[in-house]
Design a protein around this motif. Structure first.
Motif, short mmCIF file in Angstrom:
data_model
loop_
_atom_site.label_atom_id
_atom_site.label_comp_id
_atom_site.label_asym_id
_atom_site.label_seq_id
_atom_site.Cartn_x
_atom_site.Cartn_y
_atom_site.Cartn_z
N TYR A 152 19.74 158.24 95.13
CA TYR A 152 20.41 159.41 95.69
C TYR A 152 19.47 160.09 96.68
O TYR A 152 18.25 159.92 96.61
CB TYR A 152 20.77 160.41 94.58
CG TYR A 152 21.60 159.81 93.48
CD1 TYR A 152 22.98 159.95 93.47
CD2 TYR A 152 21.01 159.07 92.45
CE1 TYR A 152 23.75 159.38 92.47
CE2 TYR A 152 21.77 158.50 91.44
CZ TYR A 152 23.14 158.66 91.45
OH TYR A 152 23.90 158.08 90.48
N LEU A 153 20.06 160.85 97.58
CA LEU A 153 19.29 161.70 98.48
C LEU A 153 19.57 163.15 98.12
O LEU A 153 20.71 163.52 97.84
CB LEU A 153 19.67 161.45 99.93
CG LEU A 153 19.35 160.06 100.50
CD1 LEU A 153 19.92 159.92 101.90
CD2 LEU A 153 17.84 159.81 100.51
N ALA A 154 18.53 163.96 98.14
CA ALA A 154 18.69 165.39 97.91
C ALA A 154 18.12 166.13 99.11
O ALA A 154 16.98 165.90 99.50
CB ALA A 154 17.97 165.82 96.64
N ARG A 155 18.92 166.99 99.71
CA ARG A 155 18.49 167.77 100.87
C ARG A 155 17.92 169.10 100.40
O ARG A 155 18.52 169.82 99.59
CB ARG A 155 19.67 168.01 101.81
CG ARG A 155 19.34 168.88 103.01
CD ARG A 155 20.57 169.12 103.86
NE ARG A 155 21.03 167.87 104.46
CZ ARG A 155 20.53 167.37 105.59
NH1 ARG A 155 19.56 168.02 106.23
NH2 ARG A 155 21.00 166.25 106.09
N GLU A 156 16.75 169.41 100.94
CA GLU A 156 16.13 170.71 100.65
C GLU A 156 15.48 171.23 101.92
O GLU A 156 14.52 170.61 102.42
CB GLU A 156 15.11 170.60 99.52
CG GLU A 156 14.56 171.93 99.07
CD GLU A 156 13.65 171.77 97.86
OE1 GLU A 156 12.67 172.52 97.80
OE2 GLU A 156 13.93 170.91 97.01
N GLU A 157 16.03 172.31 102.46
CA GLU A 157 15.60 172.84 103.75
C GLU A 157 15.71 171.73 104.80
O GLU A 157 16.77 171.18 105.00
CB GLU A 157 14.20 173.44 103.63
CG GLU A 157 14.15 174.64 102.68
CD GLU A 157 12.77 175.22 102.52
OE1 GLU A 157 11.80 174.61 102.99
OE2 GLU A 157 12.68 176.31 101.92
N GLU A 186 24.37 154.61 100.52
CA GLU A 186 25.52 154.74 101.41
C GLU A 186 26.76 155.17 100.63
O GLU A 186 27.68 155.77 101.19
CB GLU A 186 25.79 153.43 102.15
CG GLU A 186 26.28 152.28 101.30
CD GLU A 186 25.16 151.54 100.57
OE1 GLU A 186 25.46 150.54 99.89
OE2 GLU A 186 23.99 151.96 100.69
N LYS A 187 26.77 154.91 99.31
CA LYS A 187 27.88 155.34 98.45
C LYS A 187 27.58 156.67 97.75
O LYS A 187 28.48 157.50 97.60
CB LYS A 187 28.16 154.27 97.39
CG LYS A 187 28.63 152.95 97.97
CD LYS A 187 28.86 151.91 96.87
CE LYS A 187 29.33 150.58 97.45
NZ LYS A 187 29.50 149.54 96.40
N THR A 188 26.34 156.87 97.34
CA THR A 188 26.01 158.08 96.59
C THR A 188 25.73 159.29 97.48
O THR A 188 25.93 160.42 97.06
CB THR A 188 24.78 157.85 95.69
OG1 THR A 188 23.62 157.63 96.53
CG2 THR A 188 24.97 156.66 94.77
N SER A 189 25.25 159.04 98.70
CA SER A 189 24.85 160.15 99.58
C SER A 189 25.30 159.90 101.02
O SER A 189 24.49 159.97 101.96
CB SER A 189 23.32 160.32 99.52
OG SER A 189 22.86 160.43 98.20
N PRO A 190 26.58 159.61 101.24
CA PRO A 190 27.04 159.26 102.59
C PRO A 190 26.84 160.36 103.61
O PRO A 190 26.65 160.09 104.80
CB PRO A 190 28.52 158.93 102.38
CG PRO A 190 28.91 159.68 101.15
CD PRO A 190 27.70 159.63 100.27
N GLU A 191 26.88 161.61 103.15
CA GLU A 191 26.78 162.73 104.08
C GLU A 191 25.39 162.84 104.72
O GLU A 191 25.24 163.45 105.78
CB GLU A 191 27.14 164.04 103.37
CG GLU A 191 26.15 164.48 102.29
CD GLU A 191 26.32 163.76 100.96
OE1 GLU A 191 25.58 164.11 100.01
OE2 GLU A 191 27.19 162.88 100.86
N ASP A 192 24.37 162.25 104.07
CA ASP A 192 23.01 162.34 104.59
C ASP A 192 22.48 161.01 105.13
O ASP A 192 21.34 160.95 105.60
CB ASP A 192 22.06 162.83 103.48
CG ASP A 192 22.34 164.26 103.07
OD1 ASP A 192 22.56 165.09 103.97
OD2 ASP A 192 22.36 164.55 101.85
N LEU A 193 23.29 159.96 105.05
CA LEU A 193 22.79 158.63 105.36
C LEU A 193 22.34 158.49 106.81
O LEU A 193 21.27 157.96 107.09
CB LEU A 193 23.86 157.58 105.03
CG LEU A 193 23.47 156.13 105.28
CD1 LEU A 193 22.26 155.75 104.45
CD2 LEU A 193 24.64 155.21 104.98
#
Length: 235
Positions: A152-157, A186-193
């Motif tokens: 997964y990707l996690a966005r922070e700032e 690409e499935k778990t974090s498409p918005e940040d890919l």
């Protein structure tokens, strides 16, 4: 349950990186958080009812003092044990069904796993969040009898962080693209890919430029290797 997944329980507000880790914790008897700092993950896990008991462990006295203060503040002294020491050496085999190791480099995470193989083998799930060297951590996972699950990707700032989930036992064979990019993001974090790929590409380009500017033996070959890896991001 919505309140739990927003990272808010009785005034405990998790940042996006820790919030994503918290979401990935399943119901379990016990959890160990290595490099716990403020003990937010154990506090959240116990308050949400996801786990019954937790260990908050850190190698430094300062984080341990902060963890102890927060645990007392939330009235969880009977549920969370604070321990000081290196890596997973503070956790006995069988004490933790869920192991969280977050906020440190991927090579250090690999070393922590290597030094506590029996404790790791008795866990049911590991949630690993490298700040650097994610590909090197994947190399360790592939070489040491783990089954890699989703990432997964996690966005922070202005940053994006990798979160890798694995279970002990079995085996993992990453494709070269998965080794570089991560499995199933690409499935778990498409918005940040797209942004993640762009950042990796910029990182690779910088390394290639530095290698080609150097006259050291082998650097030209290394630059070519990284260039081939970069092309995989465009597939």
């Amino acid at each position: 349950m919505n309140e739990i997944f927003e990272g808010k329980i009785q005034n405990l507000n998790l940042n996006p990186r820790l919030q994503k880790i918290a979401e990935l914790i399943p119901e379990a008897e016990s959890l160990a958080d290595i490099g716990t700092d403020h003990a937010y993950i154990p506090i959240f896990a116990c308050q949400s009812g996801k786990v019954k008991h937790a260990i908050a462990s850190d190698i430094k006295l300062g984080p341990i003092a902060r963890a102890a203060d927060n645990i007392k503040k939330f009235g969880l002294g009977g549920d969370i044990t604070v321990r000081i020491g290196p890596g997973l050496q503070t956790v006995a085999p069988g004490e933790a069904e869920i192991i969280v190791i977050a906020g440190m480099g991927g090579i250090l995470i690999s070393e922590i796993l290597e030094h506590s193989k029996e404790t790791v083998s008795r866990a049911k799930l590991l949630i690993l969040q490298p700040m650097t060297a994610a590909a090197e951590l994947r190399d360790y996972i592939a070489a040491n009898s783990f089954t890699a699950l989703d990432e997964y990707l996690a966005r922070e700032e202005d940053k994006l962080y990798n979160i890798i989930t694995v279970v002990p036992g079995g085996s993992t064979e990453y494709t070269e693209k998965e080794r570089i990019l991560g499995r199933n993001i690409e499935k778990t974090s498409p918005e940040d890919l797209e942004e993640y790929c762009t950042r990796l590409k910029e990182k690779f380009e910088k390394r290639i430029s530095g290698l080609r500017a150097s006259k050291l033996a082998g650097n030209a070959e290394k630059a070519e290797e990284i260039e081939q890896q970069m092309k995989l991001l465009l597939d």
